[in-house]
Design a protein around this motif. Structure first.
Motif, PDB file in Angstrom:
ATOM      1  N   SER A   1     -27.632  -4.900 -28.023  1.00 27.49           N
ATOM      2  CA  SER A   1     -28.798  -5.742 -27.717  1.00 27.49           C
ATOM      3  C   SER A   1     -28.731  -7.139 -28.307  1.00 27.49           C
ATOM      4  N   SER A   2     -28.335  -7.258 -29.577  1.00 25.29           N
ATOM      5  CA  SER A   2     -28.308  -8.583 -30.203  1.00 25.29           C
ATOM      6  C   SER A   2     -27.211  -9.457 -29.605  1.00 25.29           C
ATOM      7  N   PHE A   3     -26.103  -8.840 -29.227  1.00 28.26           N
ATOM      8  CA  PHE A   3     -24.997  -9.600 -28.639  1.00 28.26           C
ATOM      9  C   PHE A   3     -25.345 -10.082 -27.234  1.00 28.26           C
ATOM     10  N   LEU A   4     -26.044  -9.242 -26.485  1.00 27.84           N
ATOM     11  CA  LEU A   4     -26.391  -9.579 -25.101  1.00 27.84           C
ATOM     12  C   LEU A   4     -27.733 -10.292 -24.993  1.00 27.84           C
ATOM     13  N   GLU A   5     -28.333 -10.595 -26.138  1.00 31.34           N
ATOM     14  CA  GLU A   5     -29.629 -11.289 -26.186  1.00 31.34           C
ATOM     15  C   GLU A   5     -30.679 -10.508 -25.402  1.00 31.34           C
ATOM     16  N   MET A   6     -30.713  -9.208 -25.671  1.00 33.41           N
ATOM     17  CA  MET A   6     -31.664  -8.323 -25.009  1.00 33.41           C
ATOM     18  C   MET A   6     -32.568  -7.688 -26.063  1.00 33.41           C
ATOM     19  N   ASP A   7     -33.837  -8.035 -26.048  1.00 30.97           N
ATOM     20  CA  ASP A   7     -34.798  -7.437 -26.969  1.00 30.97           C
ATOM     21  C   ASP A   7     -35.253  -6.103 -26.395  1.00 30.97           C
ATOM     22  N   VAL A   8     -34.639  -5.012 -26.869  1.00 28.34           N
ATOM     23  CA  VAL A   8     -34.935  -3.700 -26.294  1.00 28.34           C
ATOM     24  C   VAL A   8     -35.627  -2.772 -27.278  1.00 28.34           C
ATOM     25  N   PHE A   9     -35.943  -3.265 -28.468  1.00 26.96           N
ATOM     26  CA  PHE A   9     -36.518  -2.393 -29.495  1.00 26.96           C
ATOM     27  C   PHE A   9     -37.826  -1.767 -29.009  1.00 26.96           C
ATOM     28  N   GLY A  10     -37.869  -0.422 -29.043  1.00 22.54           N
ATOM     29  CA  GLY A  10     -39.078   0.296 -28.680  1.00 22.54           C
ATOM     30  C   GLY A  10     -39.375   0.353 -27.200  1.00 22.54           C
ATOM     31  N   LYS A  11     -38.478  -0.180 -26.371  1.00 27.22           N
ATOM     32  CA  LYS A  11     -38.740  -0.226 -24.932  1.00 27.22           C
ATOM     33  C   LYS A  11     -38.132   0.989 -24.237  1.00 27.22           C
ATOM     34  N   SER A  12     -38.723   1.379 -23.116  1.00 28.58           N
ATOM     35  CA  SER A  12     -38.205   2.485 -22.319  1.00 28.58           C
ATOM     36  C   SER A  12     -36.990   2.013 -21.520  1.00 28.58           C
ATOM     37  N   GLU A  13     -36.235   2.961 -20.976  1.00 27.52           N
ATOM     38  CA  GLU A  13     -35.088   2.596 -20.144  1.00 27.52           C
ATOM     39  C   GLU A  13     -35.530   1.802 -18.919  1.00 27.52           C
ATOM     40  N   LEU A  14     -36.667   2.144 -18.350  1.00 29.91           N
ATOM     41  CA  LEU A  14     -37.178   1.393 -17.212  1.00 29.91           C
ATOM     42  C   LEU A  14     -37.465  -0.048 -17.615  1.00 29.91           C
ATOM     43  N   ASP A  15     -38.127  -0.249 -18.748  1.00 23.30           N
ATOM     44  CA  ASP A  15     -38.428  -1.611 -19.206  1.00 23.30           C
ATOM     45  C   ASP A  15     -37.143  -2.398 -19.471  1.00 23.30           C
ATOM     46  N   ILE A  16     -36.143  -1.724 -20.033  1.00 19.86           N
ATOM     47  CA  ILE A  16     -34.864  -2.395 -20.304  1.00 19.86           C
ATOM     48  C   ILE A  16     -34.200  -2.797 -18.994  1.00 19.86           C
ATOM     49  N   LEU A  17     -34.238  -1.910 -18.011  1.00 19.62           N
ATOM     50  CA  LEU A  17     -33.652  -2.235 -16.713  1.00 19.62           C
ATOM     51  C   LEU A  17     -34.348  -3.440 -16.095  1.00 19.62           C
ATOM     52  N   LEU A  18     -35.658  -3.486 -16.168  1.00 18.86           N
ATOM     53  CA  LEU A  18     -36.394  -4.622 -15.601  1.00 18.86           C
ATOM     54  C   LEU A  18     -36.011  -5.919 -16.296  1.00 18.86           C
ATOM     55  N   LYS A  19     -35.785  -5.853 -17.614  1.00 24.56           N
ATOM     56  CA  LYS A  19     -35.345  -7.045 -18.347  1.00 24.56           C
ATOM     57  C   LYS A  19     -33.930  -7.447 -17.940  1.00 24.56           C
ATOM     58  N   PHE A  20     -33.055  -6.468 -17.746  1.00 25.06           N
ATOM     59  CA  PHE A  20     -31.707  -6.764 -17.274  1.00 25.06           C
ATOM     60  C   PHE A  20     -31.754  -7.428 -15.900  1.00 25.06           C
ATOM     61  N   ARG A  21     -32.598  -6.899 -15.024  1.00 29.42           N
ATOM     62  CA  ARG A  21     -32.722  -7.484 -13.689  1.00 29.42           C
ATOM     63  C   ARG A  21     -33.181  -8.937 -13.779  1.00 29.42           C
ATOM     64  N   GLU A  22     -34.177  -9.176 -14.600  1.00 28.48           N
ATOM     65  CA  GLU A  22     -34.679 -10.536 -14.764  1.00 28.48           C
ATOM     66  C   GLU A  22     -33.571 -11.455 -15.284  1.00 28.48           C
ATOM     67  N   LYS A  23     -32.829 -10.971 -16.262  1.00 29.92           N
ATOM     68  CA  LYS A  23     -31.733 -11.742 -16.848  1.00 29.92           C
ATOM     69  C   LYS A  23     -30.650 -12.038 -15.793  1.00 29.92           C
ATOM     70  N   ASP A  24     -30.246 -11.009 -15.040  1.00 32.35           N
ATOM     71  CA  ASP A  24     -29.166 -11.174 -14.087  1.00 32.35           C
ATOM     72  C   ASP A  24     -29.558 -12.061 -12.906  1.00 32.35           C
ATOM     73  N   LYS A  25     -30.807 -11.949 -12.501  1.00 31.07           N
ATOM     74  CA  LYS A  25     -31.233 -12.735 -11.329  1.00 31.07           C
ATOM     75  C   LYS A  25     -31.446 -14.212 -11.681  1.00 31.07           C
ATOM     76  N   SER A  26     -31.710 -14.494 -12.953  1.00 29.79           N
ATOM     77  CA  SER A  26     -32.036 -15.877 -13.337  1.00 29.79           C
ATOM     78  C   SER A  26     -30.800 -16.696 -13.680  1.00 29.79           C
ATOM     79  N   LYS A  27     -29.651 -16.035 -13.843  1.00 26.58           N
ATOM     80  CA  LYS A  27     -28.454 -16.765 -14.251  1.00 26.58           C
ATOM     81  C   LYS A  27     -27.400 -16.724 -13.142  1.00 26.58           C
ATOM     82  N   ILE A  28     -26.812 -17.885 -12.890  1.00 27.88           N
ATOM     83  CA  ILE A  28     -25.718 -17.976 -11.935  1.00 27.88           C
ATOM     84  C   ILE A  28     -24.427 -18.030 -12.728  1.00 27.88           C
ATOM     85  N   TYR A  29     -23.534 -17.088 -12.445  1.00 28.57           N
ATOM     86  CA  TYR A  29     -22.290 -16.989 -13.218  1.00 28.57           C
ATOM     87  C   TYR A  29     -21.134 -17.502 -12.388  1.00 28.57           C
TER      88      TYR A  29
END
Length: 411
Positions: free
Chosen positions: A383-411
């Motif tokens: 989480s700290s390496f990927l800049e993902m704040d996942v502490f205390g979050k469910s897998e669904l919430d983590i997935l939604l954050k990943f989606r937001e992260k992936d959709k907002s960045k052009i690689y």
């Protein structure tokens, strides 16, 4: 082109002449798919594009497919023909074909190849370099799907291909366990891609068969689609991405099905089936990617150094067990001798240490150094390496954050 003369397996399917403004051909392999018409409706309802679009459906079975499968395919073919008769427009033309492949080669790779070869042939008839898009017969898409693909290839004319943003459906007609499994599987896909990007690999893109596109000339030049029964998408894009200028299209969405399937040895359907049967789903320990990053970060220093052995000696034990010093030094010297500058060397280095070699190295780390963890544990570890704040979050919430992260960045 020479490819069409030597590598295609069938003569032209259609007697119709493609529209002169044809710009996109969507190819859909279809094996025992009950919901094909849902996918066709999704494409039909897409906003019109500047150029014309063709959709080619390859309904397929094998010589030894069960009688039930073959009968269902016949019904699907008949329904598709009827649907096409009511839905083709000047901007969208649909074509459906039914093949029975030999047992040795039958599978999704061959079905994609047959359809993509026909798409390339349609563009060659017009002497055009259009876009061949891969879709699946159980996928849906947003209404702007076709126009965003068109816009991106106009904006990036040098792009050889693209990965298209996807999100599996997380609710609907299937049992709850199916959606629990697809959350874990999509988390794995996003975790793996993001971990590779963090480690510094320039070819880290999603390689999902229902969510990729390629230019017709490049498709032919790189030898077309393979005939693998699974993983055909990964091995195909492993040839396209290293060409450079590969793009992501994050302004639209493909919605692949989360359903179970035992038709292929790995992939979405197999992962969901295993989850339903075992309620276990794990993935790579993030320490594998930490080790990988040490290797990838050193490519510049290796180029300028006369002490390759010294650099190698500082590598993690996992890599030194994976590649011997002798083999590594020999390979680096070969790369350096054939590179006149750092850019050329970099290109050669990553074509050697490509996505396939990375995957093999990660598997070696898993088997000999770092045992797999649950998806949740692995992402928390990273989480700290990927800049993902996942502490205390469910897998669904983590997935939604990943989606937001992936959709907002052009690689």
């Amino acid at each position: 082109m020479q490819y069409l003369e030597k590598a295609t397996l069938y003569p032209p399917f259609s007697a119709s002449t493609p529209a002169s403004d044809l710009g996109i051909v969507v190819v859909i392999p279809c094996y025992d798919e009950p919901d094909l018409l849902d996918s066709l409706n999704a494409l039909f309802n897409c906003n019109d594009t500047i150029s014309s679009v063709e959709i080619i459906i390859i309904i397929n079975d094998a010589e030894d497919s069960s009688k039930d499968v073959k009968n269902r395919n016949i019904v699907t073919y008949s329904k598709a023909l009827e649907w096409i008769g009511e839905h083709s427009t000047p901007k969208k033309s649909f074509f459906v074909y039914h093949f029975t492949f030999n047992n040795k080669d039958a599978g999704v790779g061959l079905a994609r190849k047959v359809g993509m070869d026909e798409a390339a042939r349609r563009f060659e008839y017009l002497n055009k370099d259009g876009v061949i898009v891969c879709f699946d017969a159980d996928s849906l898409c947003e209404r702007n799907y076709l126009e965003e693909i068109e816009k991106h290839f106009i904006k990036y004319p040098k792009a050889p291909g693209a990965s298209i943003y996807f999100e599996h459906s997380l609710n609907g007609k299937y049992e709850t366990s199916i959606y629990e499994g697809i959350i874990k599987y999509e988390l794995f896909l996003r975790y793996y891609c993001n971990a590779l990007r963090w480690a510094g690999h320039p070819f880290a893109f999603q390689t999902v068969g229902s969510s990729m596109a390629v230019k017709s000339k490049i498709y032919q030049k790189q030898g077309g689609m393979n005939k693998r029964k699974a993983g055909e998408d990964f091995y195909f894009l492993e040839k396209i991405i290293p060409l450079g200028n590969y793009i992501e299209i994050n302004t639209t969405k493909v919605i692949p099905s989360p359903r179970e399937s035992g038709r292929v040895p790995f992939g979405t359907g197999r992962a969901i089936t295993e989850w339903v049967n075992t309620k276990e789903y794990d993935t790579y320990n993030f320490k594998c990617f930490v080790d990988l990053k040490e290797i990838l970060d050193s490519y510049t220093s290796i180029y300028y150094s006369n002490d390759i052995e010294g650099i190698y000696s500082q590598y993690p034990s996992s890599f030194k067990k994976y590649v011997s010093e002798e083999a590594f030094v020999k390979k680096i010297m070969e790369l350096k001798e054939n590179s006149s500058n750092l850019k050329t060397y970099r290109d050669r280095f990553f074509k050697w240490f490509n996505l396939f070699m990375v995957l093999k190295y990660i598997h070696f780390c898993r088997d000999h150094f770092y045992k797999n963890l649950s998806v949740y544990e692995a992402i928390n570890q990273a989480s700290s390496f990927l800049e993902m704040d996942v502490f205390g979050k469910s897998e669904l919430d983590i997935l939604l954050k990943f989606r937001e992260k992936d959709k907002s960045k052009i690689y």
